[in-house]
Design a protein around this motif. Structure first.
Motif, PDB file in Angstrom:
ATOM      1  N   GLY A  88      17.505  50.064 -11.678  1.00  0.00           N
ATOM      2  CA  GLY A  88      18.847  49.537 -11.517  1.00  0.00           C
ATOM      3  C   GLY A  88      18.988  48.059 -11.790  1.00  0.00           C
ATOM      4  O   GLY A  88      20.022  47.470 -11.477  1.00  0.00           O
ATOM      5  N   GLN A  89      17.955  47.423 -12.364  1.00  0.00           N
ATOM      6  CA  GLN A  89      18.064  46.004 -12.676  1.00  0.00           C
ATOM      7  C   GLN A  89      18.942  45.792 -13.903  1.00  0.00           C
ATOM      8  O   GLN A  89      18.928  46.597 -14.837  1.00  0.00           O
ATOM      9  CB  GLN A  89      16.679  45.410 -12.922  1.00  0.00           C
ATOM     10  CG  GLN A  89      15.783  45.409 -11.699  1.00  0.00           C
ATOM     11  CD  GLN A  89      14.403  44.845 -11.975  1.00  0.00           C
ATOM     12  OE1 GLN A  89      14.085  44.514 -13.111  1.00  0.00           O
ATOM     13  NE2 GLN A  89      13.588  44.728 -10.947  1.00  0.00           N
ATOM     14  N   THR A  90      19.685  44.724 -13.880  1.00  0.00           N
ATOM     15  CA  THR A  90      20.526  44.391 -15.025  1.00  0.00           C
ATOM     16  C   THR A  90      19.663  43.806 -16.138  1.00  0.00           C
ATOM     17  O   THR A  90      18.506  43.431 -15.929  1.00  0.00           O
ATOM     18  CB  THR A  90      21.596  43.364 -14.640  1.00  0.00           C
ATOM     19  OG1 THR A  90      20.932  42.141 -14.264  1.00  0.00           O
ATOM     20  CG2 THR A  90      22.447  43.858 -13.482  1.00  0.00           C
ATOM     21  N   ASN A  91      20.233  43.702 -17.327  1.00  0.00           N
ATOM     22  CA  ASN A  91      19.496  43.078 -18.431  1.00  0.00           C
ATOM     23  C   ASN A  91      19.080  41.657 -18.066  1.00  0.00           C
ATOM     24  O   ASN A  91      17.972  41.224 -18.392  1.00  0.00           O
ATOM     25  CB  ASN A  91      20.374  43.045 -19.688  1.00  0.00           C
ATOM     26  CG  ASN A  91      20.602  44.430 -20.264  1.00  0.00           C
ATOM     27  OD1 ASN A  91      19.776  45.311 -20.115  1.00  0.00           O
ATOM     28  ND2 ASN A  91      21.739  44.611 -20.924  1.00  0.00           N
ATOM     29  N   LYS A  92      19.959  40.951 -17.396  1.00  0.00           N
ATOM     30  CA  LYS A  92      19.671  39.560 -17.018  1.00  0.00           C
ATOM     31  C   LYS A  92      18.512  39.507 -16.029  1.00  0.00           C
ATOM     32  O   LYS A  92      17.627  38.646 -16.138  1.00  0.00           O
ATOM     33  CB  LYS A  92      20.922  38.924 -16.409  1.00  0.00           C
ATOM     34  CG  LYS A  92      20.739  37.450 -16.049  1.00  0.00           C
ATOM     35  CD  LYS A  92      22.039  36.856 -15.549  1.00  0.00           C
ATOM     36  CE  LYS A  92      21.868  35.373 -15.227  1.00  0.00           C
ATOM     37  NZ  LYS A  92      23.143  34.782 -14.749  1.00  0.00           N
TER      38      LYS A  92
END
Length: 218
Positions: free
Chosen positions: A156-160
């Motif tokens: 669930g980590q964002t690209n950033k």
């Protein structure tokens, strides 16, 4: 439904009689006089099959063989047979994954129904195993960096967030992410996470609490 039935029983006359019944019904039959004999000749699971297993056999009992096979990762369904049924053993073996627990003497209809269910179960299990093996093969084709990106996004980590963790730009992470999707042959994040869950990639991994974060659109 065809398939191979592995009969494990120390009673030679029973093995002969049951083999005839099953062969007449269209099954291939292999017999074993003991659990160790079966283990020494572990059958391939590439073809549909099941085990017809006596509870009380010398040395290694039926339930003990069941446990040993579970440890070895066997997917062959087990149908237990016994002349001395007891609730405790029945419950224990069924909880451990036995397909059925039959009492000798057993009617042909009841036996064949149990064998048919076991065969159908094994066919489904083999299909699932084939799918999971393919998923693992796809994961194995990821480069080390793609694997890092894969593990970040399925939590669930964002690209950033992935970019910051790996010391890369978001643009680079997006490119890696696209290659991950292509190699894993999926069309969506939900599908990717589902496959990762099924092969255990998310199990017991440090930072697992990231799974509780909301998923962000890519």
């Amino acid at each position: 439904m065809s398939g191979r039935v592995h009969v494990v029983d120390d009673d030679a006359s029973f093995r002969t009689a049951i083999a005839r019944r099953l062969q007449k019904a269209g099954y291939e039959v292999v017999t074993y006089p003991s659990a160790q004999h079966f283990l020494d000749r572990m059958p391939s699971e590439s073809e549909m099959g099941c085990i017809l297993l006596d509870v009380r056999i010398p040395d290694l009992s039926g339930p003990e063989l069941q446990r040993r096979l579970s440890e070895l990762g066997s997917t062959l369904p087990i149908v237990f047979l016994t002349s001395y049924p007891d609730v405790r053993t029945t419950v224990r073996t069924i909880k451990a994954g036995a397909e059925d627990f039959l009492t000798k003497p057993v009617s042909s209809d009841k036996l064949l129904r149990a064998i048919e269910r076991a065969m159908a179960h094994h066919e489904a299990t083999r299909g699932l195993k084939s799918t999971l093996d393919m998923v693992r093969a796809h994961i194995g084709k990821l480069t080390p960096r793609e694997r890092q990106v894969f593990e970040g996004i399925i939590r669930g980590q964002t690209n950033k967030q992935v970019a910051n963790a790996l010391g890369a730009t978001e643009r680079t992470i997006k490119a890696h992410r696209q290659r991950v999707m292509e190699k894993m042959q999926v069309q969506s994040l939900a599908e990717l996470v589902s496959l990762a869950e099924r092969v255990g990639v998310l199990d017991g991994t440090p930072g697992d609490d990231t799974r509780r974060q909301p998923w962000c659109p890519w």
